[in-house]
Design an enzyme around this catalytic site. Structure first.
Site, PDB file in Angstrom:
ATOM      1  N   GLN A 144      -1.404   5.954  -2.510  1.00 43.63           N
ATOM      2  CA  GLN A 144       0.053   6.346  -2.581  1.00 43.63           C
ATOM      3  C   GLN A 144       0.966   6.472  -3.845  1.00 43.63           C
ATOM      4  OE1 GLN A 144       2.448   3.431   0.549  1.00 43.63           O
ATOM      5  NE2 GLN A 144       0.582   5.097   1.679  1.00 43.63           N
ATOM      6  N   GLY A 145       1.712   7.408  -3.738  1.00 47.98           N
ATOM      7  CA  GLY A 145       2.566   7.897  -4.472  1.00 47.98           C
ATOM      8  C   GLY A 145       3.840   8.245  -3.688  1.00 47.98           C
ATOM      9  N   SER A 194       7.228   5.346  -3.119  1.00 51.87           N
ATOM     10  CA  SER A 194       8.140   4.478  -3.577  1.00 51.87           C
ATOM     11  C   SER A 194       8.948   4.787  -5.291  1.00 51.87           C
ATOM     12  CB  SER A 194       8.055   2.910  -3.767  1.00 51.87           C
ATOM     13  OG  SER A 194       7.878   3.024  -1.601  1.00 51.87           O
ATOM     14  N   SER A 202      -0.443   1.478  -5.082  1.00 52.60           N
ATOM     15  CA  SER A 202      -1.706   0.932  -4.725  1.00 52.60           C
ATOM     16  C   SER A 202      -2.765   1.630  -5.479  1.00 52.60           C
ATOM     17  CB  SER A 202      -1.258   0.622  -3.400  1.00 52.60           C
ATOM     18  OG  SER A 202      -0.305   0.647  -2.619  1.00 52.60           O
ATOM     19  N   GLU A 249      -0.142   4.061   8.583  1.00 52.73           N
ATOM     20  CA  GLU A 249       0.152   2.486   7.950  1.00 52.73           C
ATOM     21  C   GLU A 249       0.674   1.465   8.920  1.00 52.73           C
ATOM     22  OE1 GLU A 249       1.522   1.004   3.444  1.00 52.73           O
ATOM     23  OE2 GLU A 249       2.991   3.450   4.486  1.00 52.73           O
TER      24      GLU A 249
END
Length: 377
Positions: free
Chosen positions: A121-122, A124, A156, A239
């Site tokens: 997951q890109g 933040s 992550s 999420e």
């Protein structure tokens, strides 16, 4: 939802329980926490076993009750969690299923379900965490590609990922919520650099990702250009609303194990501790009921969880911290020993009031979208 189980659902439970009893003893030992290639192979191997046995799509296509039975039984049996596959199975995959084109669903979903690919997951960035819409990673359109430059943090499983669900700014002049797009970026593209980050617990499941003129095909955009914030809300709904379901079951199991440990070491004689564990038991029972409601609501609304996920995430984050603080109370001085059960869980629990949207953000969502209160200034 109707909490009574049908004969078909009970048959599913019995069949799953029997299958788990057969296959779990055959699994190899879990790799070292520092062996990320080994962990990837282990986690994807488990997903492939689920897929071959007909359980691979249970996170997406099963009824809410069947999904909850699956999670209950796998957690009770001590089966592996989704591990390195969690972004693909619980975030990116459901988002693509809900928002992607037929071609995108055919391209990306089967490899996730078969355990062939890992996603990260890109979202933040160093200056865009809770205020995610302040992200600055830029995607400039160049023919059939976007040229992406910027950086991401807390990505992550980036070091073992094949794909990244990436948020980029495609219109720098638009209001910050309206100039964002959601892209699927191959992690082996030229210009992608991954630098692992070590957590308080000593693990490296997060990383910084640096993007230097990375070319991502326009065909990899999920949703319309500049409509990425709406698509992102779908991802965050999964999420916050359903991705933590298995963890609730795991926390309830840990609570029972804590009570056993307290009886063994004499801490059970403390009435304050007993009341504390009893209160936690009530909280996690309530969270499980809320989980059932959220999963049912997602099913009725086309598979996307609603704002009830923020209620759950807010309470669960704090309950998890309270649980592992109680574990430290039970363990006493041994709570400083990283090799003891629950100690690393206590360290990781500190992040839960930040990850997936801080508690402050969740309170704002509850206040504005559920209670109808005016936005803060």
């Amino acid at each position: 939802m109707d909490l009574a189980h049908t004969p078909e659902e009970e048959e599913f439970r019995a069949r799953l329980r029997a299958w788990l009893g057969q296959v779990l003893p055959t699994l190899p030992p879990k790799p070292s926490p520092d062996d990320w290639p080994g962990r990837r192979a282990y986690d994807l191997g488990w997903q492939r076993m689920l897929y071959d046995a007909g359980y691979g799509e249970v996170h997406w296509d099963a009824s809410p009750t069947t999904r909850l039975i699956f999670l209950e039984e796998t957690e009770k049996a001590g089966a592996p969690y989704v591990g390195a596959g969690f972004v693909g199975l619980l975030h990116a995959g459901p988002t693509i299923a809900a928002e992607g084109t037929a071609e995108q669903r055919e391209r990306w979903l089967p490899p996730i379900l078969r355990g062939d690919q890992v996603w990260c997951q890109g979202f933040s960035e160093p200056d865009a965490g809770s205020d995610l819409a302040a992200l600055r990673t830029r995607a400039r359109r160049d023919g059939d590609d976007y040229v992406v430059t910027g950086s991401k943090i807390w990505t992550s499983h980036a070091e073992v990922a094949d794909w990244c669900e990436l948020l980029v700014r495609t219109d720098p002049d638009a209001p910050k919520h309206r100039g964002i797009s959601w892209l699927a970026m191959p992690m082996d593209a030229p210009g992608v650099t991954v630098r692992p980050l070590k957590t308080l617990a000593g693990s490296t499941e997060f990383a910084e990702v640096f993007l230097d003129e990375v070319r991502v095909p326009v065909a990899n955009r999920v949703g319309d250009e500049n409509d990425g914030w709406r698509v992102t809300m779908v991802t965050l709904s999964f999420e916050r609303g359903t991705a933590f379901v298995g963890e609730v079951v795991a926390c309830r199991r840990a609570l029972r194990e804590l009570a056993v440990e307290a009886r063994k070491n004499g801490r059970w004689d403390d009435p304050v501790l007993r009341r504390r564990l009893g209160r936690l038991n009530a909280q996690f029972k309530a969270l499980w009921r809320l989980t059932q409601w959220n999963v049912s609501e997602a099913e009725l609304s086309g598979g996307v969880p609603g704002v009830g996920g923020s209620v759950f995430k807010l309470r669960y984050s704090h309950a998890r911290q309270e649980l592992y603080d109680a574990a430290a109370d039970v363990l006493g001085p041994q709570a400083l020993d990283l090799d003891r059960p629950w100690v690393l869980d206590r360290l990781s629990s500190l992040s839960y009031t930040i990850a997936a949207g801080t508690s402050q953000i969740q309170r704002n969502i509850v206040a504005e979208r559920i209670l109808g209160l005016p936005k803060g200034r």
